[in-house]
Design an enzyme around this catalytic site. Structure first.
Site, PDB file in Angstrom:
ATOM      1  N   ASP A 255       0.739  -1.537   4.751  1.00 34.90           N
ATOM      2  CA  ASP A 255       0.388  -0.265   5.399  1.00 34.90           C
ATOM      3  C   ASP A 255      -0.927   0.279   4.827  1.00 34.90           C
ATOM      4  O   ASP A 255      -0.944   1.304   4.151  1.00 34.90           O
ATOM      5  CB  ASP A 255       1.562   0.710   5.148  1.00 34.90           C
ATOM      6  CG  ASP A 255       1.349   2.065   5.799  1.00 34.90           C
ATOM      7  OD1 ASP A 255       0.553   2.163   6.747  1.00 34.90           O
ATOM      8  OD2 ASP A 255       1.992   3.030   5.339  1.00 34.90           O
TER       9      ASP A 255
ATOM     10  N   GLU B 162       0.011   0.282  -5.498  1.00 32.36           N
ATOM     11  CA  GLU B 162      -0.936   1.307  -5.042  1.00 32.36           C
ATOM     12  C   GLU B 162      -2.205   1.174  -5.878  1.00 32.36           C
ATOM     13  O   GLU B 162      -2.151   1.132  -7.103  1.00 32.36           O
ATOM     14  CB  GLU B 162      -0.297   2.700  -5.194  1.00 32.36           C
ATOM     15  CG  GLU B 162      -1.220   3.873  -5.050  1.00 32.36           C
ATOM     16  CD  GLU B 162      -1.989   3.945  -3.728  1.00 32.36           C
ATOM     17  OE1 GLU B 162      -1.391   3.803  -2.652  1.00 32.36           O
ATOM     18  OE2 GLU B 162      -3.231   4.131  -3.789  1.00 32.36           O
TER      19      GLU B 162
ATOM     20  N   GLY C 213      -2.966  -4.333  -3.508  1.00 30.31           N
ATOM     21  CA  GLY C 213      -1.745  -4.831  -2.873  1.00 30.31           C
ATOM     22  C   GLY C 213      -1.909  -6.210  -2.259  1.00 30.31           C
ATOM     23  O   GLY C 213      -0.996  -7.036  -2.309  1.00 30.31           O
TER      24      GLY C 213
ATOM     25  N   HIS D  62       0.893  -1.172   0.000  1.00 29.85           N
ATOM     26  CA  HIS D  62       0.000   0.000   0.000  1.00 29.85           C
ATOM     27  C   HIS D  62       0.927   1.217   0.000  1.00 29.85           C
ATOM     28  O   HIS D  62       1.199   1.817   1.050  1.00 29.85           O
ATOM     29  CB  HIS D  62      -0.887   0.017   1.241  1.00 29.85           C
ATOM     30  CG  HIS D  62      -1.875  -1.111   1.308  1.00 29.85           C
ATOM     31  ND1 HIS D  62      -1.511  -2.412   1.522  1.00 29.85           N
ATOM     32  CD2 HIS D  62      -3.231  -1.117   1.186  1.00 29.85           C
ATOM     33  CE1 HIS D  62      -2.607  -3.180   1.526  1.00 29.85           C
ATOM     34  NE2 HIS D  62      -3.655  -2.417   1.324  1.00 29.85           N
TER      35      HIS D  62
ATOM     36  N   SER E 283       7.065   5.724   2.122  1.00 34.81           N
ATOM     37  CA  SER E 283       7.855   4.497   2.255  1.00 34.81           C
ATOM     38  C   SER E 283       8.537   4.047   0.948  1.00 34.81           C
ATOM     39  O   SER E 283       9.708   3.636   0.982  1.00 34.81           O
ATOM     40  CB  SER E 283       6.992   3.369   2.825  1.00 34.81           C
ATOM     41  OG  SER E 283       5.771   3.254   2.123  1.00 34.81           O
TER      42      SER E 283
HETATM   43  N1  SAM Z   1       2.993   3.202   2.816  1.00 36.63           N
HETATM   44  C1  SAM Z   1       2.854   4.631   2.559  1.00 36.63           C
HETATM   45  C2  SAM Z   1       3.958   5.364   3.279  1.00 36.63           C
HETATM   46  O1  SAM Z   1       4.407   4.907   4.344  1.00 36.63           O
HETATM   47  O2  SAM Z   1       4.406   6.395   2.770  1.00 36.63           O
HETATM   48  C3  SAM Z   1       1.501   5.173   2.973  1.00 36.63           C
HETATM   49  C4  SAM Z   1       0.329   4.402   2.475  1.00 36.63           C
HETATM   50  S1  SAM Z   1      -1.234   4.996   2.928  1.00 36.63           S
HETATM   51  C5  SAM Z   1      -1.310   4.713   4.643  1.00 36.63           C
HETATM   52  C6  SAM Z   1      -2.292   3.735   2.273  1.00 36.63           C
HETATM   53  C7  SAM Z   1      -2.412   3.720   0.752  1.00 36.63           C
HETATM   54  O3  SAM Z   1      -3.046   2.501   0.350  1.00 36.63           O
HETATM   55  C8  SAM Z   1      -3.268   4.827   0.152  1.00 36.63           C
HETATM   56  O4  SAM Z   1      -2.504   5.526  -0.793  1.00 36.63           O
HETATM   57  C9  SAM Z   1      -4.431   4.099  -0.537  1.00 36.63           C
HETATM   58  O5  SAM Z   1      -4.839   4.700  -1.757  1.00 36.63           O
HETATM   59  C10 SAM Z   1      -3.829   2.754  -0.801  1.00 36.63           C
HETATM   60  N2  SAM Z   1      -4.762   1.612  -0.918  1.00 36.63           N
HETATM   61  C11 SAM Z   1      -5.984   1.430  -0.367  1.00 36.63           C
HETATM   62  N3  SAM Z   1      -6.434   0.181  -0.593  1.00 36.63           N
HETATM   63  C12 SAM Z   1      -5.451  -0.464  -1.295  1.00 36.63           C
HETATM   64  C13 SAM Z   1      -5.275  -1.788  -1.787  1.00 36.63           C
HETATM   65  N4  SAM Z   1      -6.220  -2.724  -1.609  1.00 36.63           N
HETATM   66  N5  SAM Z   1      -4.127  -2.096  -2.431  1.00 36.63           N
HETATM   67  C14 SAM Z   1      -3.158  -1.163  -2.614  1.00 36.63           C
HETATM   68  N6  SAM Z   1      -3.249   0.105  -2.169  1.00 36.63           N
HETATM   69  C15 SAM Z   1      -4.375   0.455  -1.510  1.00 36.63           C
END
Ligand code: SAM
Length: 286
Positions: free
Chosen positions: A170, A124, A150, A52, A106
């Site tokens: 995440d 993402e 993800g 994520h 990240s």
């Molecule tokens: N890991 C990042 C960091 O530490 O910089 C922050 C991620 S943020 C908390 C969560 C992200 O997951 C969002 O950008 C959202 O759009 C994305 N997201 C939501 N559901 C998802 C999925 N099923 N698979 C992948 N990404 C997803």
């Protein structure tokens, strides 16, 4: 309405720009750096999978960050790392290398710390966030942005051919069943890649959430499990003030490194009092 999480819409409302560089990012990214520094100790290549990943780079002078001010109480409140603290020094150098108005998420922190033999896959789901991520990762060799789910993609990427690696899970925790999805994804991943280092981020709204997730992770077969928790104190507008991270198969010495890092972060991240933190083995100490 809470910025960053409007109404539940399949997990597609969340925007990390409201939270980038906050106390939770500081702990999560410091832990990620500690894991990557460990993987870099051996010449053999490693893979990083970020399930994520978010948009990669965040404008701290932008509207979203300005609305919540979370980075001001996070990355922007930190001074220098204590002398000799390699983990915090590397985290701060990496985070600040993008300039004081930009915070790297990240995937960008990982991309900066890869060696030529290592590799990053950053997944993402949100199309606009993924487009930004693709652009942000362009300058980095051996990195790939994948616009997909993800949880679904993770299994197909395991085990990595390198047989060494870190996986960050995440999610935004907008979905009511996110804890269950996370535990299921980890269980599947562990069956394919039992020796991977997994970092699972979670918000602490009630103590029972953290305990329930930890229990599920143990039930899914984690045999070495460490839990980090951080509570920064007073909240503005009902925002999150406690965060946790579960680390499956933490590298040797990681627990001591995180104790040192969190004790140095407690004063700057605390609100009205030093932040409270814990580093606790839930299975397989050392
Ligand atoms: N890991 C990042 C960091 O530490 O910089 C922050 C991620 S943020 C908390 C969560 C992200 O997951 C969002 O950008 C959202 O759009 C994305 N997201 C939501 N559901 C998802 C999925 N099923 N698979 C992948 N990404 C997803």
């Amino acid at each position: 309405r809470k910025p960053g999480a409007v109404r539940f819409n399949g997990g597609m409302n969340y925007r990390h720009a409201y939270h980038a560089g906050n106390f939770a990012d500081v702990m999560k990214h410091t832990a990620l750096v500690a894991v990557l520094l460990h993987l870099r100790k051996k010449q053999a290549p490693f893979a990083v999978i970020d399930t994520h990943a978010g948009r990669g780079l965040y404008d701290l002078s932008g509207t979203e960050a300005g609305k919540t001010g979370e980075a001001r109480q996070g990355i922007a409140s930190l001074g220098d790392a204590p002398a000799g603290n390699e983990v915090l020094q590397t985290y701060l150098d990496t985070a600040r290398s993008f300039g004081s108005a930009t915070y790297p998420g990240s995937p960008l922190i990982a991309a900066r710390l890869l060696r030529p033999q290592d590799r990053l896959v950053a997944i993402e789901k949100h199309p606009e966030e993924c487009e930004a991520l693709t652009t942000a990762l362009k300058p980095f060799h051996k990195t790939r942005a994948v616009c997909a789910d993800g949880y679904e993609r993770l299994a197909a990427l395991l085990p990595p051919p390198e047989r060494r690696g870190a996986i960050l899970i995440d999610p935004p925790f907008e979905a009511p069943d996110e804890f269950a999805q996370m535990a299921d994804a980890l269980g599947n991943a562990l069956r394919r890649f039992a020796t991977g280092i997994y970092l699972l981020w979670f918000p602490i709204k009630t103590k029972s959430d953290a305990d329930a997730l930890s229990g599920e992770v143990l039930a899914r077969g984690a045999t070495k499990l460490l839990r980090l928790q951080l509570d920064v104190g007073a909240s503005a507008e009902g925002r999150l003030t406690q965060t946790g991270l579960l680390i499956v198969n933490p590298p040797y010495g990681f627990d001591a490194q995180m104790r040192e890092a969190l004790s140095a972060l407690a004063a700057p991240l605390g609100r009205g009092r030093p932040a409270q933190w814990s580093v606790e083995w839930l299975a397989g100490e050392g």
